[in-house]
Design a protein around this motif. Structure first.
Motif, PDB file in Angstrom:
ATOM      1  N   LEU A 106      37.177  46.878  38.598  1.00 56.65           N
ATOM      2  CA  LEU A 106      37.344  45.678  39.427  1.00 56.65           C
ATOM      3  C   LEU A 106      38.745  45.104  39.298  1.00 56.65           C
ATOM      4  O   LEU A 106      39.382  44.713  40.268  1.00 56.65           O
ATOM      5  CB  LEU A 106      36.336  44.597  39.002  1.00 56.65           C
ATOM      6  CG  LEU A 106      34.912  44.727  39.526  1.00 56.65           C
ATOM      7  CD1 LEU A 106      33.958  43.873  38.702  1.00 56.65           C
ATOM      8  CD2 LEU A 106      34.858  44.300  41.002  1.00 56.65           C
ATOM      9  N   LYS A 107      39.240  45.055  38.072  1.00 53.89           N
ATOM     10  CA  LYS A 107      40.564  44.455  37.807  1.00 53.89           C
ATOM     11  C   LYS A 107      41.717  45.420  38.084  1.00 53.89           C
ATOM     12  O   LYS A 107      42.856  45.032  38.119  1.00 53.89           O
ATOM     13  CB  LYS A 107      40.649  44.059  36.314  1.00 53.89           C
ATOM     14  CG  LYS A 107      40.366  42.610  36.013  1.00 53.89           C
ATOM     15  CD  LYS A 107      40.667  42.297  34.553  1.00 53.89           C
ATOM     16  CE  LYS A 107      42.129  42.117  34.251  1.00 53.89           C
ATOM     17  NZ  LYS A 107      42.603  40.764  34.173  1.00 53.89           N
ATOM     18  N   LYS A 108      41.369  46.699  38.212  1.00 54.44           N
ATOM     19  CA  LYS A 108      42.391  47.764  38.262  1.00 54.44           C
ATOM     20  C   LYS A 108      43.251  47.688  37.000  1.00 54.44           C
ATOM     21  O   LYS A 108      44.480  47.710  37.030  1.00 54.44           O
ATOM     22  CB  LYS A 108      43.252  47.659  39.513  1.00 54.44           C
ATOM     23  CG  LYS A 108      42.454  47.751  40.805  1.00 54.44           C
ATOM     24  CD  LYS A 108      43.366  47.875  42.014  1.00 54.44           C
ATOM     25  CE  LYS A 108      42.602  48.161  43.295  1.00 54.44           C
ATOM     26  NZ  LYS A 108      41.657  47.091  43.684  1.00 54.44           N
TER      27      LYS A 108
ATOM     28  N   PRO B 288      38.116  39.984  30.039  1.00 54.53           N
ATOM     29  CA  PRO B 288      39.542  39.727  30.207  1.00 54.53           C
ATOM     30  C   PRO B 288      39.692  38.534  31.149  1.00 54.53           C
ATOM     31  O   PRO B 288      38.692  38.025  31.661  1.00 54.53           O
ATOM     32  CB  PRO B 288      40.032  41.003  30.898  1.00 54.53           C
ATOM     33  CG  PRO B 288      38.861  41.430  31.733  1.00 54.53           C
ATOM     34  CD  PRO B 288      37.605  40.987  30.989  1.00 54.53           C
ATOM     35  N   SER B 289      40.905  38.091  31.366  1.00 56.30           N
ATOM     36  CA  SER B 289      41.132  37.045  32.356  1.00 56.30           C
ATOM     37  C   SER B 289      40.680  37.563  33.721  1.00 56.30           C
ATOM     38  O   SER B 289      40.803  38.754  34.021  1.00 56.30           O
ATOM     39  CB  SER B 289      42.605  36.655  32.371  1.00 56.30           C
ATOM     40  OG  SER B 289      43.423  37.804  32.494  1.00 56.30           O
ATOM     41  N   ALA B 290      40.136  36.643  34.562  1.00 58.12           N
ATOM     42  CA  ALA B 290      39.481  37.058  35.812  1.00 58.12           C
ATOM     43  C   ALA B 290      40.475  37.137  36.971  1.00 58.12           C
ATOM     44  O   ALA B 290      40.274  36.519  38.014  1.00 58.12           O
ATOM     45  CB  ALA B 290      38.339  36.101  36.130  1.00 58.12           C
ATOM     46  N   ASN B 291      41.545  37.902  36.782  1.00 56.81           N
ATOM     47  CA  ASN B 291      42.533  38.134  37.834  1.00 56.81           C
ATOM     48  C   ASN B 291      42.685  39.634  38.040  1.00 56.81           C
ATOM     49  O   ASN B 291      42.416  40.418  37.123  1.00 56.81           O
ATOM     50  CB  ASN B 291      43.887  37.549  37.422  1.00 56.81           C
ATOM     51  CG  ASN B 291      44.315  38.028  36.053  1.00 56.81           C
ATOM     52  OD1 ASN B 291      43.761  37.598  35.033  1.00 56.81           O
ATOM     53  ND2 ASN B 291      45.265  38.945  36.016  1.00 56.81           N
ATOM     54  N   LEU B 292      43.119  40.007  39.248  1.00 63.00           N
ATOM     55  CA  LEU B 292      43.517  41.402  39.444  1.00 63.00           C
ATOM     56  C   LEU B 292      44.711  41.658  38.553  1.00 63.00           C
ATOM     57  O   LEU B 292      45.553  40.772  38.366  1.00 63.00           O
ATOM     58  CB  LEU B 292      43.911  41.629  40.902  1.00 63.00           C
ATOM     59  CG  LEU B 292      42.769  41.676  41.916  1.00 63.00           C
ATOM     60  CD1 LEU B 292      43.334  41.625  43.331  1.00 63.00           C
ATOM     61  CD2 LEU B 292      41.936  42.937  41.720  1.00 63.00           C
TER      62      LEU B 292
ATOM     63  N   PRO C 142      48.756  36.371  38.320  1.00 62.90           N
ATOM     64  CA  PRO C 142      48.649  35.346  37.267  1.00 62.90           C
ATOM     65  C   PRO C 142      47.196  35.085  36.909  1.00 62.90           C
ATOM     66  O   PRO C 142      46.311  35.203  37.758  1.00 62.90           O
ATOM     67  CB  PRO C 142      49.273  34.111  37.924  1.00 62.90           C
ATOM     68  CG  PRO C 142      50.099  34.626  39.061  1.00 62.90           C
ATOM     69  CD  PRO C 142      49.412  35.866  39.545  1.00 62.90           C
ATOM     70  N   SER C 143      46.939  34.720  35.660  1.00 58.78           N
ATOM     71  CA  SER C 143      45.577  34.399  35.232  1.00 58.78           C
ATOM     72  C   SER C 143      45.039  33.221  36.042  1.00 58.78           C
ATOM     73  O   SER C 143      45.793  32.349  36.450  1.00 58.78           O
ATOM     74  CB  SER C 143      45.572  34.018  33.745  1.00 58.78           C
ATOM     75  OG  SER C 143      45.880  35.134  32.954  1.00 58.78           O
ATOM     76  N   PRO C 144      43.688  33.205  36.264  1.00 63.47           N
ATOM     77  CA  PRO C 144      43.078  32.140  37.069  1.00 63.47           C
ATOM     78  C   PRO C 144      42.758  30.900  36.246  1.00 63.47           C
ATOM     79  O   PRO C 144      42.150  31.007  35.180  1.00 63.47           O
ATOM     80  CB  PRO C 144      41.793  32.791  37.570  1.00 63.47           C
ATOM     81  CG  PRO C 144      41.468  33.826  36.546  1.00 63.47           C
ATOM     82  CD  PRO C 144      42.719  34.217  35.830  1.00 63.47           C
TER      83      PRO C 144
ATOM     84  N   THR D 240      51.779  46.723  36.206  1.00 62.18           N
ATOM     85  CA  THR D 240      50.376  46.558  35.847  1.00 62.18           C
ATOM     86  C   THR D 240      50.312  45.502  34.757  1.00 62.18           C
ATOM     87  O   THR D 240      51.320  45.188  34.158  1.00 62.18           O
ATOM     88  CB  THR D 240      49.763  47.855  35.276  1.00 62.18           C
ATOM     89  OG1 THR D 240      50.735  48.846  35.294  1.00 62.18           O
ATOM     90  CG2 THR D 240      48.502  48.206  35.977  1.00 62.18           C
ATOM     91  N   GLU D 241      49.133  45.017  34.485  1.00 58.54           N
ATOM     92  CA  GLU D 241      49.085  43.832  33.640  1.00 58.54           C
ATOM     93  C   GLU D 241      48.035  43.927  32.570  1.00 58.54           C
ATOM     94  O   GLU D 241      47.337  44.921  32.446  1.00 58.54           O
ATOM     95  CB  GLU D 241      48.861  42.640  34.575  1.00 58.54           C
ATOM     96  CG  GLU D 241      48.656  41.325  33.930  1.00 58.54           C
ATOM     97  CD  GLU D 241      47.217  40.933  33.828  1.00 58.54           C
ATOM     98  OE1 GLU D 241      46.993  39.832  33.394  1.00 58.54           O
ATOM     99  OE2 GLU D 241      46.313  41.741  34.110  1.00 58.54           O
ATOM    100  N   VAL D 242      47.975  42.781  31.827  1.00 62.52           N
ATOM    101  CA  VAL D 242      46.904  42.526  30.865  1.00 62.52           C
ATOM    102  C   VAL D 242      45.555  42.935  31.370  1.00 62.52           C
ATOM    103  O   VAL D 242      44.982  42.375  32.206  1.00 62.52           O
ATOM    104  CB  VAL D 242      46.801  41.006  30.538  1.00 62.52           C
ATOM    105  CG1 VAL D 242      47.178  40.800  29.127  1.00 62.52           C
ATOM    106  CG2 VAL D 242      47.537  40.140  31.489  1.00 62.52           C
TER     107      VAL D 242
HETATM  108 MG    MG Z   1      44.823  38.800  31.362  1.00 60.75          MG
END
Ligand code: MG
Ligand code: TXA
Length: 315
Positions: free
Chosen positions: A44-46, A131-135, A139-141, A313-315
């Motif tokens: 979902l987050k990729k 994890p944080s609920a962002n793609l 930025p984190s939501p 790519t991110e966290v």
């Molecule tokens: Mg994160």
């Protein structure tokens, strides 16, 4: 809200993924012991597979199902800072799927300080990896709308707990290294950790890349390039040399700019980034005064977001 919490808990128990508020940022949660559900979070987050998840608990006894050889330092920190914006890395229990820990022998544990998160955890009856609920790369939501921007229609439920009080992600400390090591700065500072532990806490430098895989990616970043300025003079100069650009200007205090400016704070940072993207701003200018530089958590996020040469790519 009670009904929604019960529904969210039942979804978690059925192996589904739901979003929920915490005091730091919103999380995208699944049953920590359900490998299929964990894999859904990654797709979902990729999210890169080498980036482990934090496991959330509501009761300190749950740690016994997640970790082994737990050092006394864990309990010292838990007594002082749980529930709160602190994540502690300890040795993993064999029951925790490697999908959660990205094949590491360690696991990151935190007890969030948010009534809805704590209720959800207690109703679900299992630890929640989130994890944080962002793609990845976004930025984190810090409010439910941010989560909707990234996941509406893709997950069965987004619990709305309003704006997050803290606004940036938890402090992460590693207790499995020879000395306690800070992997990610947050509102619980190195000094606060040292005071409780009664010994120095190392700041991770090179080791952080291996120990906290997420830190190597370009995080927390909006689409527009970010420029940091030490002085207002340099910021004004940049504006003069780049006329007619749509931009967001962030500053801790009103710098008496003729342009509109947005308040720079831990709580407002990610909302400002997302707003700049919505406005299709071409750049984000940030005035880093001494107070900003003396706030390691905030300055860390600014530095990471302004890194342009790192992977996106991110966290
Ligand atoms: Mg994160
Ligand atoms: O405030 C927070 O911590 C939020 C809320 C939802 O709890 N969560 C969050 O998760 O920020 P995430 O996945 O966006 O960031 C987790 C960070 C990453 O940098 C990851 O590499 C690190 O924690 N991490 C997780 N498990 C680890 C482990 N076993 N060893 C070292 N670092 C770990």
């Amino acid at each position: 809200m009670e009904k929604e919490l019960l529904l969210a808990a039942s979804y978690l128990k059925q192996g589904m993924v739901v979003a929920f508020p915490t005091e730091t940022v919103y999380g995208l949660g699944a049953n920590a012991f359900d490998e299929n559900a964990i894999n859904q979070i990654f797709s979902l987050k990729k999210r890169a597979k080498d980036n482990p998840l934090i496991v959330h608990i509501h009761d300190i006894n749950q740690v016994l199902t997640l970790a082994q050889n737990i050092p006394p330092e864990f309990y010292l920190l838990a007594n002082s800072f749980f529930p709160g914006p602190l994540t502690v890395v300890v040795q993993k229990h064999p029951n925790v799927p490697y999908a959660v820990t990205a094949s590491l022998e360690t696991v990151a544990i935190r007890m969030p300080n948010h009534p809805m998160a704590l209720k959800l955890l207690s109703y679900a009856g299992v630890p929640i990896a989130a994890p944080s609920a962002n793609l990845s790369g976004k930025p984190s939501p810090t409010c439910a709308d941010h989560v909707r921007q990234d996941f509406l229609g893709k997950i069965p439920l987004i619990l709305d707990g309003g704006n997050c009080e803290v606004g940036i992600e938890s402090t992460v400390i590693n207790l499995t290294s020879p000395e306690p090591t800070l992997l990610r700065p947050g509102t619980i500072t190195k000094q606060m950790l040292e005071a409780v532990l009664g010994k120095p806490v190392l700041s991770s430098s090179k080791s952080e890349k291996i120990l906290s895989p997420g830190m190597k990616y370009r995080h927390y970043a909006p689409n527009a390039p970010i420029f940091l300025f030490d002085t207002l003079q340099e910021l004004y100069q940049h504006i003069q040399m780049n006329p007619g650009k749509t931009r967001t200007i962030l500053s801790r205090v009103n710098p008496t700019l003729t342009q509109n400016f947005t308040v720079l704070s831990q709580q407002n940072l990610y909302a400002a980034f997302r707003k700049a993207d919505e406005n299709k701003d071409l750049e984000i200018l940030i005035f880093c005064d001494e107070d900003v530089k003396n706030d390691p958590a905030l300055f860390n996020r600014l530095s990471m977001a302004s890194r342009t040469n790192a992977s996106k790519t991110e966290v």
